[in-house]
Design an enzyme around this catalytic site. Structure first.
Site, short mmCIF file in Angstrom:
data_model
loop_
_atom_site.label_atom_id
_atom_site.label_comp_id
_atom_site.label_asym_id
_atom_site.label_seq_id
_atom_site.Cartn_x
_atom_site.Cartn_y
_atom_site.Cartn_z
N TYR A 143 0.86 -1.19 0.00
CA TYR A 143 0.00 0.00 0.00
C TYR A 143 0.89 1.23 0.00
CZ TYR A 143 -3.46 3.45 1.62
OH TYR A 143 -4.28 4.56 1.73
N ASP A 238 9.37 2.78 -0.30
CA ASP A 238 8.35 3.45 0.50
C ASP A 238 8.62 3.07 1.96
OD1 ASP A 238 6.17 4.27 1.90
OD2 ASP A 238 4.68 3.55 0.47
N LYS A 266 4.47 9.87 8.61
CA LYS A 266 4.18 10.28 10.00
C LYS A 266 5.33 10.28 11.00
CE LYS A 266 2.14 5.94 8.91
NZ LYS A 266 0.96 5.38 8.33
N1 PMP Z 1 2.94 4.10 2.32
C1 PMP Z 1 2.88 3.18 3.28
C2 PMP Z 1 3.89 2.07 3.30
C3 PMP Z 1 1.89 3.26 4.26
O1 PMP Z 1 1.82 2.31 5.22
C4 PMP Z 1 0.96 4.32 4.21
C5 PMP Z 1 -0.15 4.45 5.24
N2 PMP Z 1 0.06 3.85 6.41
C6 PMP Z 1 1.07 5.26 3.20
C7 PMP Z 1 2.07 5.14 2.26
C8 PMP Z 1 0.13 6.42 3.11
O2 PMP Z 1 0.37 7.29 4.14
P1 PMP Z 1 -0.77 8.31 4.65
O3 PMP Z 1 -1.83 7.48 5.27
O4 PMP Z 1 -0.06 9.20 5.60
O5 PMP Z 1 -1.25 9.05 3.45
#
Ligand code: PMP
Length: 429
Positions: A143, A238, A266
């Protein structure tokens, strides 16, 4: 008190779609109502239902040091009255960028954004601008936020184009998103061969947290690195979940594989809504105003969020023992849980990467999306609800990780293991 929580959820549903601002929070996958949180301190959440919960969500990652920790609080309090947003550059943005660049292998420049979604979406635009190519590759089950081109999870068959996961995502957009199974270098090589000179980037969670924890097989990340180098494809890690959590140098540091670009979330805001993407200088120099790839944000580099993030990262840098502490805590929990699962002869696999962990209710350790689909979701729901009843807050879905924080005490963990024993006993009966 339980009714107070329920009443709040009913009201929420009138004003917010599904009553929540992010779907997983509705606890739909585990068949119960969500708990509304009133406040949090250390490893504890305090619900509107009047109960305290031991927290293994950690705001989905950033609370490595626990909730409301002194380090971040102090930084926020010190700067709160200096103004909350300027829309102009400030010193702390430079300092946080320097901290990230110095920490993360292979990154020369970094751009702040406001979420993980923005980070991955922007990184992909930059990779496309840099290479002049349109197609991207992602892995099934990973994701990367909810931008159109990344909201694609499945592509059965080796060379298929992705199918959108959500209505509202045009096929025309996702036709440029190719999907390969996680840990499958051969299928990736086929995709690359079938689209010669057309693939801008490969984006991957170096340790997958979003189908539950799935580890990269030995050689997978190295294989990605060499294929991307050979074909002029930008490799994007990511690290929204793994960055500054698996270790101070992220998964890149742990596995010794350096991507061309990386995305953070975050964690680098100490829990504030922050994300960032970075990369090699020649790639990042494409970003406006240095270059012509446009990406912007009114609230990007928000000073308060930068101060919180800087305080957090400085602490992690100067107290590297934090990583040993969370490793020890997670290992303690893992040992305890494994012993209990074995004692009750439950079919399970327990996967852990540092402070990220998942109990899958399936016998074989998952390596890809097809494998996690074999997990018994009814059992996971039973497990989740049993633990919740006993005051332990786990991820409300089989396909999420459990996040261990430094703030957990030995007592918190022993209470967790006792609850785990009771629940497993019930499930085995
Ligand atoms: N990349 C990864 C690996 C994530 O786990 C997430 C959400 N947990 C995101 C991108 C998207 O981040 P956000 O919810 O802050 O948009």
């Amino acid at each position: 008190m339980k009714n107070k929580n329920k009443a709040l959820f009913e009201t929420a549903k009138r004003y917010i779609p599904g009553g929540v601002n992010s779907p997983v929070r509705a606890f739909k996958a585990v068949g119960c109502d969500p708990v509304f949180i009133r406040k949090a301190k250390g490893a504890h959440l305090f619900g509107e239902d009047g109960r305290m919960y031991i927290d293994y969500i950690s705001s989905w990652g950033p609370m490595i040091l626990g909730h409301s920790c002194e380090v971040v609080n102090e930084a926020v309090e010190r700067h709160l009255l200096d103004g909350i947003s300027y829309g102009l550059p400030s010193r702390v943005e430079v300092e946080l960028a320097k901290t990230i660049v110095e920490a993360y292998p292979g990154i020369d420049e970094v751009r702040m954004v406001n979420s993980g979604t923005e980070a991955t979406m922007s990184a992909i635009r930059v990779a496309r601008g840099f290479t002049g190519r349109d197609k991207i590759v992602k892995f099934e089950g990973c994701y990367h936020g909810h931008s159109d081109g990344l909201l694609v999870s499945s592509g059965s068959g080796a060379l298929t184009f992705g199918l959108p996961t959500s209505p509202g995502v045009p096929d025309d957009i996702v036709k440029n998103t190719l999907v390969a199974p996680y840990n499958d270098l051969a299928r990736l090589a086929q995709l690359v061969d079938a689209n010669p000179g057309q693939i801008a980037c490969v984006i991957v969670e170096p340790v997958c947290g979003n189908m539950g924890v799935v580890l990269p097989d030995a050689g997978f990340l190295e294989g990605l690195r060499s294929l991307c180098t050979e074909k002029g494809i930008v490799l994007i890690f990511d690290e929204v979940i793994t960055g500054f959590r698996l270790g101070y140098h992220g998964a890149a540091g742990v596995f010794g594989v350096t991507p061309d670009m990386a995305c953070f979330g975050k964690i680098i805001g100490g829990g504030f809504p922050v994300g960032a993407y970075g990369g090699r200088r020649e790639i990042m120099e494409c970003v406006s105003p240095a270059g012509s790839v446009y990406q912007a944000g009114t609230l990007s580099g928000n000073p308060l969020a930068m101060h919180a993030g800087k305080a957090m990262l400085d602490y992690l840098k100067h107290q590297p023992a934090v990583y040993d502490v969370i490793e020890e805590k997670a290992a303690y929990l893992e040992r305890g849980m494994r012993a209990i699962l074995e004692e009750y002869h439950l079919p399970f696999s327990l996967v852990r990467a540092g402070s990220l962990m998942t109990v899958f209710f399936c016998e074989r350790v998952p390596h890809r999306y097809d494998d996690v689909q074999k997990a018994d979701l009814k059992k996971y729901s039973q497990y989740f609800r049993g633990m919740l009843d006993r005051g332990v807050m786990l991820a409300p879905s089989q396909f999420e990780a459990m996040f261990v924080s430094c703030a957990l005490t030995k007592n918190d963990m022993d209470v967790t293991l006792q609850a785990f024993r009771e629940v497993m006993k019930e499930m085995a009966a």
